[in-house]
Write an enzyme that holds these catalytic residues in place. Structure first.
Site, PDB file in Angstrom:
ATOM      1  N   TYR A  36       0.825  -1.205   0.000  1.00  0.00           N
ATOM      2  CA  TYR A  36       0.000   0.000   0.000  1.00  0.00           C
ATOM      3  C   TYR A  36       0.858   1.252   0.000  1.00  0.00           C
ATOM      4  CZ  TYR A  36       0.908   0.968   4.983  1.00  0.00           C
ATOM      5  OH  TYR A  36       1.507   1.275   6.174  1.00  0.00           O
ATOM      6  N   LYS A 147       6.464  -1.930   1.771  1.00  0.00           N
ATOM      7  CA  LYS A 147       5.301  -1.341   2.451  1.00  0.00           C
ATOM      8  C   LYS A 147       4.131  -2.324   2.354  1.00  0.00           C
ATOM      9  CE  LYS A 147       3.192   3.216   3.137  1.00  0.00           C
ATOM     10  NZ  LYS A 147       3.315   3.262   4.596  1.00  0.00           N
ATOM     11  N   GLU A 179      12.441   2.322  14.100  1.00  0.00           N
ATOM     12  CA  GLU A 179      11.540   3.411  13.685  1.00  0.00           C
ATOM     13  C   GLU A 179      10.302   3.337  14.564  1.00  0.00           C
ATOM     14  OE1 GLU A 179      10.080   2.796   9.640  1.00  0.00           O
ATOM     15  OE2 GLU A 179      10.224   0.626   9.902  1.00  0.00           O
ATOM     16  N   LEU A 203      11.158   1.132   7.040  1.00  0.00           N
ATOM     17  CA  LEU A 203      10.504   1.607   5.822  1.00  0.00           C
ATOM     18  C   LEU A 203      11.224   2.891   5.401  1.00  0.00           C
ATOM     19  CD1 LEU A 203       7.914   1.135   3.992  1.00  0.00           C
ATOM     20  CD2 LEU A 203       7.078   3.189   5.137  1.00  0.00           C
TER      21      LEU A 203
HETATM   22  C1  LIG Z   1       6.635   1.680   9.567  1.00  0.00           C
HETATM   23  C2  LIG Z   1       6.578   3.049   8.978  1.00  0.00           C
HETATM   24  N1  LIG Z   1       7.685   3.804   9.003  1.00  0.00           N
HETATM   25  C3  LIG Z   1       7.689   5.056   8.507  1.00  0.00           C
HETATM   26  C4  LIG Z   1       6.547   5.609   7.948  1.00  0.00           C
HETATM   27  C5  LIG Z   1       6.582   7.005   7.390  1.00  0.00           C
HETATM   28  O1  LIG Z   1       6.650   6.964   5.980  1.00  0.00           O
HETATM   29  P1  LIG Z   1       6.153   8.159   5.087  1.00  0.00           P
HETATM   30  O2  LIG Z   1       7.001   9.343   5.437  1.00  0.00           O
HETATM   31  O3  LIG Z   1       6.396   7.682   3.701  1.00  0.00           O
HETATM   32  O4  LIG Z   1       4.713   8.388   5.385  1.00  0.00           O
HETATM   33  C6  LIG Z   1       5.375   4.845   7.875  1.00  0.00           C
HETATM   34  C7  LIG Z   1       4.176   5.400   7.262  1.00  0.00           C
HETATM   35  O5  LIG Z   1       3.143   4.770   7.184  1.00  0.00           O
HETATM   36  C8  LIG Z   1       5.398   3.535   8.397  1.00  0.00           C
HETATM   37  O6  LIG Z   1       4.296   2.763   8.362  1.00  0.00           O
END
Ligand SMILES: Cc1ncc(COP(=O)(O)O)c(C=O)c1O
Length: 290
Positions: A36, A147, A179, A203
């Site tokens: 997603y 993701k 994270e 991620l």
């Molecule tokens: C596990 C994880 N890390 C980091 C992020 C932040 O990513 P982004 O800046 O692309 O929204 C998300 C966003 O859903 C996430 O699910």
């Protein structure tokens, strides 16, 4: 907007949140077999679109699902979802699954079935309060760079945080911070901005990447991409989280203890505020040039 049915693009058709239905045999539903994206739009304009679509392509390739829509088709879907939301900040949620196959088998269907595609839109809430977080074991799999819609460990960690009156869980693996449950983490340590390196353990957040570009381009602060230990996190002068719907989200409390010292204790720190201003200016410049 939240109570009224919202439009949903589902497998080539348009319906709404009240009527959208998927097959009980969709492999997203059976196995969490899909990926997603969440793409924000500020004042009606998508932000970081190219980066989000590139990450979607990487996620799809990593799990062997062919791209279901061409870029121009995605754009048509996004345009329709954004229609009527000109002045609002919204997030487009899209997911692609391996599709529906009535024979439940872990191995992929042969021949391949049509991927399941869903996209919808929802409002982005206001900034909200600064974050109080807990630390929790990172119980996810070894490909956190994909993701995946498999978010069970993330949802359990976030729920644990909520049950303790907190906003987010910071995940820790082997004593090192990876994270947040749905955010990337940055710490200010001895004047340096430190965040986990990209790789299979996190991620690669789009906000993380864009912020690092801004910081490096404007030489705002020295950056180090390395894992922060739990001990270093507890001594950090400042900590913040990033995500597409929260931008920079200051962390003021970790496991019940205030972040920072002296006049900055328990408040968003000066570097966080400076980087936030630079990031907001960058967002604004993208809007004006789009
Ligand atoms: C596990 C994880 N890390 C980091 C992020 C932040 O990513 P982004 O800046 O692309 O929204 C998300 C966003 O859903 C996430 O699910």
């Amino acid at each position: 907007m939240s109570d009224a049915p919202r439009p949903v693009y589902l497998n080539g058709e348009w319906c709404d949140t009240a009527t959208a239905r998927v097959s009980a045999f969709d492999r997203g539903y059976l196995f969490g077999d899909g990926v997603y994206e969440v793409i924000p739009a500020f004042g009606g304009r998508l932000f970081g679109l190219a980066e989000h679509m590139a990450r979607l392509s990487r996620s799809l390739a990593a799990i062997g699902i062919t791209e279901p829509l061409a870029a121009s088709q995605w754009q048509g879907v996004f345009d329709r979802l954004l229609d009527g939301h000109d002045g609002q900040d919204v997030a487009i949620y899209l997911q692609v699954t391996r599709g529906a196959s009535e024979r439940r088998d872990h191995a992929w269907p042969v021949p391949a079935v049509e991927p399941g595609v869903m996209a919808t839109v929802s409002p982005i809430g206001g900034p909200g309060r600064d974050a109080r977080v807990i630390t929790a074991p990172d119980q996810r799999w070894a490909r956190c760079d994909i993701k995946s819609i498999n978010l069970l460990p993330n949802t359990m960690a976030r729920q644990q945080a909520f049950e303790q009156g907190c906003d987010e869980a910071v995940l820790v693996r082997d004593g090192l911070v990876t994270e947040g449950a749905a955010t990337n983490l940055f710490a200010v340590l001895d004047g340096r901005l430190v965040t986990a390196p990209t790789g299979p353990q996190i991620l690669p957040g789009i906000t993380r990447g864009l912020l690092l570009d801004v910081v490096r381009h404007q030489t705002l602060v020295e950056v180090e991409e390395s894992f922060v230990s739990l001990g270093a996190l507890s001594r950090a002068d400042e900590v913040f989280l990033t995500s597409s719907t929260k931008d920079l989200w200051p962390v003021v409390e970790i496991d019940g203890r205030s972040v920072g010292r002296g006049e900055h204790a328990g408040k968003a720190g000066p570097i966080t505020r400076r980087l936030d201003r630079a990031f907001q200016a960058f967002k604004q410049s993208q809007r004006s040039s789009a």
